[in-house]
Design a protein around this motif. Structure first.
Motif, PDB file in Angstrom:
ATOM      1  N   ASN A   1       0.777  -1.188   0.023  1.00  0.00           N
ATOM      2  CA  ASN A   1       0.015  -0.104  -0.165  1.00  0.00           C
ATOM      3  C   ASN A   1       0.913   1.194   0.118  1.00  0.00           C
ATOM      4  OD1 ASN A   1      -2.216  -1.714   0.229  1.00  0.00           O
ATOM      5  ND2 ASN A   1      -2.412  -1.557   2.614  1.00  0.00           N
ATOM      6  N   CYS A   2       0.380   2.152  -0.929  1.00  0.00           N
ATOM      7  CA  CYS A   2       1.185   3.499  -0.791  1.00  0.00           C
ATOM      8  C   CYS A   2       0.047   4.852  -0.526  1.00  0.00           C
ATOM      9  CB  CYS A   2       2.005   3.681  -1.933  1.00  0.00           C
ATOM     10  SG  CYS A   2       3.372   2.605  -2.232  1.00  0.00           S
ATOM     11  N   ASP A   3       0.598   5.895  -0.059  1.00  0.00           N
ATOM     12  CA  ASP A   3      -0.094   7.192   0.108  1.00  0.00           C
ATOM     13  C   ASP A   3       0.888   7.875  -0.390  1.00  0.00           C
ATOM     14  OD1 ASP A   3      -2.202   5.890   1.464  1.00  0.00           O
ATOM     15  OD2 ASP A   3      -1.261   6.390   3.484  1.00  0.00           O
ATOM     16  N   ILE A   4       0.546   8.965  -1.363  1.00  0.00           N
ATOM     17  CA  ILE A   4       1.022   9.885  -1.973  1.00  0.00           C
ATOM     18  C   ILE A   4       0.646  11.308  -1.586  1.00  0.00           C
ATOM     19  CG2 ILE A   4       2.237  11.063  -4.046  1.00  0.00           C
ATOM     20  CD1 ILE A   4       2.291   8.275  -5.168  1.00  0.00           C
ATOM     21  N   VAL A   5       1.218  12.109  -0.964  1.00  0.00           N
ATOM     22  CA  VAL A   5       0.728  13.304  -0.624  1.00  0.00           C
ATOM     23  C   VAL A   5       1.213  14.848  -1.022  1.00  0.00           C
ATOM     24  CG1 VAL A   5       0.007  14.790   1.534  1.00  0.00           C
ATOM     25  CG2 VAL A   5       0.032  12.436   1.478  1.00  0.00           C
ATOM     26  N   GLU A   6       0.699  15.608  -1.541  1.00  0.00           N
ATOM     27  CA  GLU A   6       1.296  16.742  -2.144  1.00  0.00           C
ATOM     28  C   GLU A   6       1.317  17.994  -1.297  1.00  0.00           C
ATOM     29  OE1 GLU A   6       1.844  19.660  -6.273  1.00  0.00           O
ATOM     30  OE2 GLU A   6       0.248  18.356  -5.958  1.00  0.00           O
ATOM     31  N   TYR A   7       2.468  18.769  -0.914  1.00  0.00           N
ATOM     32  CA  TYR A   7       2.375  19.654   0.083  1.00  0.00           C
ATOM     33  C   TYR A   7       3.037  20.825  -0.714  1.00  0.00           C
ATOM     34  CZ  TYR A   7       1.678  16.461   3.912  1.00  0.00           C
ATOM     35  OH  TYR A   7       1.173  15.709   4.855  1.00  0.00           O
ATOM     36  N   GLU A   8       3.085  21.960  -0.360  1.00  0.00           N
ATOM     37  CA  GLU A   8       3.643  23.143  -0.674  1.00  0.00           C
ATOM     38  C   GLU A   8       4.976  23.049  -1.299  1.00  0.00           C
ATOM     39  OE1 GLU A   8       4.407  27.693  -0.014  1.00  0.00           O
ATOM     40  OE2 GLU A   8       2.977  26.817   0.932  1.00  0.00           O
ATOM     41  N   ASN A   9       5.690  22.402  -0.722  1.00  0.00           N
ATOM     42  CA  ASN A   9       7.335  22.313  -0.695  1.00  0.00           C
ATOM     43  C   ASN A   9       7.843  20.977  -1.348  1.00  0.00           C
ATOM     44  OD1 ASN A   9       7.961  25.008  -0.273  1.00  0.00           O
ATOM     45  ND2 ASN A   9       7.879  24.723   2.133  1.00  0.00           N
ATOM     46  N   GLU A  10       6.906  19.911  -1.288  1.00  0.00           N
ATOM     47  CA  GLU A  10       7.227  18.499  -1.497  1.00  0.00           C
ATOM     48  C   GLU A  10       6.100  17.614  -1.749  1.00  0.00           C
ATOM     49  OE1 GLU A  10       9.444  16.564   1.794  1.00  0.00           O
ATOM     50  OE2 GLU A  10       7.656  16.459   2.957  1.00  0.00           O
ATOM     51  N   ILE A  11       6.847  16.530  -2.248  1.00  0.00           N
ATOM     52  CA  ILE A  11       5.516  15.346  -2.555  1.00  0.00           C
ATOM     53  C   ILE A  11       6.190  14.237  -1.612  1.00  0.00           C
ATOM     54  CG2 ILE A  11       5.096  13.630  -4.044  1.00  0.00           C
ATOM     55  CD1 ILE A  11       5.259  15.635  -6.179  1.00  0.00           C
ATOM     56  N   LEU A  12       5.338  13.857  -0.770  1.00  0.00           N
ATOM     57  CA  LEU A  12       5.581  12.934   0.316  1.00  0.00           C
ATOM     58  C   LEU A  12       5.127  11.373  -0.207  1.00  0.00           C
ATOM     59  CD1 LEU A  12       6.962  12.356   3.129  1.00  0.00           C
ATOM     60  CD2 LEU A  12       4.631  12.871   3.938  1.00  0.00           C
ATOM     61  N   VAL A  13       5.960  10.322  -0.340  1.00  0.00           N
ATOM     62  CA  VAL A  13       5.532   8.958  -0.582  1.00  0.00           C
ATOM     63  C   VAL A  13       5.565   8.115   0.622  1.00  0.00           C
ATOM     64  CG1 VAL A  13       5.868   7.261  -2.063  1.00  0.00           C
ATOM     65  CG2 VAL A  13       6.092   9.317  -2.848  1.00  0.00           C
ATOM     66  N   LEU A  14       4.447   7.489   1.210  1.00  0.00           N
ATOM     67  CA  LEU A  14       4.713   6.698   2.085  1.00  0.00           C
ATOM     68  C   LEU A  14       4.327   5.432   1.636  1.00  0.00           C
ATOM     69  CD1 LEU A  14       2.827   8.871   4.754  1.00  0.00           C
ATOM     70  CD2 LEU A  14       5.110   8.312   4.679  1.00  0.00           C
ATOM     71  N   ALA A  15       5.329   4.414   1.702  1.00  0.00           N
ATOM     72  CA  ALA A  15       5.000   2.868   1.224  1.00  0.00           C
ATOM     73  C   ALA A  15       5.221   1.796   2.137  1.00  0.00           C
ATOM     74  CB  ALA A  15       6.144   2.541   0.054  1.00  0.00           C
ATOM     75  N   ASP A  16       4.206   1.141   2.241  1.00  0.00           N
ATOM     76  CA  ASP A  16       4.315  -0.163   3.253  1.00  0.00           C
ATOM     77  C   ASP A  16       5.166  -1.139   2.611  1.00  0.00           C
ATOM     78  OD1 ASP A  16       2.450   1.121   4.891  1.00  0.00           O
ATOM     79  OD2 ASP A  16       0.883  -0.038   4.277  1.00  0.00           O
ATOM     80  N   VAL A  17       6.213  -1.525   3.408  1.00  0.00           N
ATOM     81  CA  VAL A  17       7.071  -2.440   2.958  1.00  0.00           C
ATOM     82  C   VAL A  17       7.595  -3.467   4.152  1.00  0.00           C
ATOM     83  CG1 VAL A  17       8.162  -1.425   1.110  1.00  0.00           C
ATOM     84  CG2 VAL A  17       9.205  -0.898   3.058  1.00  0.00           C
ATOM     85  N   PRO A  18       6.648  -4.013   4.684  1.00  0.00           N
ATOM     86  CA  PRO A  18       6.972  -4.890   5.835  1.00  0.00           C
ATOM     87  C   PRO A  18       7.938  -6.075   5.378  1.00  0.00           C
ATOM     88  CG  PRO A  18       4.566  -5.282   5.032  1.00  0.00           C
ATOM     89  CD  PRO A  18       5.323  -4.329   4.328  1.00  0.00           C
ATOM     90  N   GLY A  19       8.811  -6.286   6.444  1.00  0.00           N
ATOM     91  CA  GLY A  19       9.734  -7.521   6.411  1.00  0.00           C
ATOM     92  C   GLY A  19      11.070  -7.169   5.507  1.00  0.00           C
ATOM     93  N   ALA A  20      10.791  -5.662   4.692  1.00  0.00           N
ATOM     94  CA  ALA A  20      12.140  -5.460   3.971  1.00  0.00           C
ATOM     95  C   ALA A  20      12.865  -4.466   4.902  1.00  0.00           C
ATOM     96  CB  ALA A  20      11.731  -4.465   2.945  1.00  0.00           C
ATOM     97  N   ARG A  21      14.429  -4.875   4.607  1.00  0.00           N
ATOM     98  CA  ARG A  21      15.260  -4.022   5.466  1.00  0.00           C
ATOM     99  C   ARG A  21      15.656  -2.890   4.668  1.00  0.00           C
ATOM    100  NH1 ARG A  21      19.308  -8.477   5.739  1.00  0.00           N
ATOM    101  NH2 ARG A  21      20.769  -6.617   5.064  1.00  0.00           N
ATOM    102  N   GLY A  22      16.020  -1.759   5.139  1.00  0.00           N
ATOM    103  CA  GLY A  22      16.324  -0.539   4.635  1.00  0.00           C
ATOM    104  C   GLY A  22      17.360  -0.519   3.754  1.00  0.00           C
TER     105      GLY A  22
END
Length: 104
Positions: free
Chosen positions: A1-22
């Motif tokens: 699942n992903c959420d993408i949000v647009e703000y005045e200065n940036e686009i923010l992407v939040l992606a669920d990646v359970p079990g994945a290491r950074g």
């Protein structure tokens, strides 16, 4: 699942990646395309015989078309608690700016 949000200065992407290491997550931005690939290791050896299995192991692959108005050199990412957070700053040329009006 992903959420993408647009703000005045940036686009923010939040992606669920359970079990994945950074350190195993690959993020690329090229020609307005944002690609996310995250590998997930098996919890059990391949020969395991399960009584019940609901957790499927597999890699995450997501691709998004994003405005080319992103400052690619300043993109940053962090991963915590199974959520990948990407900050895509907008290029200065496309940020809204206030124009001062002088009285004469």
């Amino acid at each position: 699942n992903c959420d993408i949000v647009e703000y005045e200065n940036e686009i923010l992407v939040l992606a669920d990646v359970p079990g994945a290491r950074g350190d195993e997550i690959d993020v690329k931005f090229e020609d307005g395309t944002l690609s996310i690939h995250a590998s997930v290791e098996r919890r059990q050896p391949p020969e395991t015989e399960y009584l019940l299995r609901e957790y499927g192991v597999g890699d995450y692959w997501r691709t998004f078309q994003v405005s080319e108005a992103v400052d690619a050199a300043k993109i940053s990412a962090e991963c915590a608690n199974g959520v990948l957070t990407l900050h895509l700053p907008k290029a200065e040329a496309v940020k809204p700016r206030k124009i001062a009006v002088t009285a004469s």
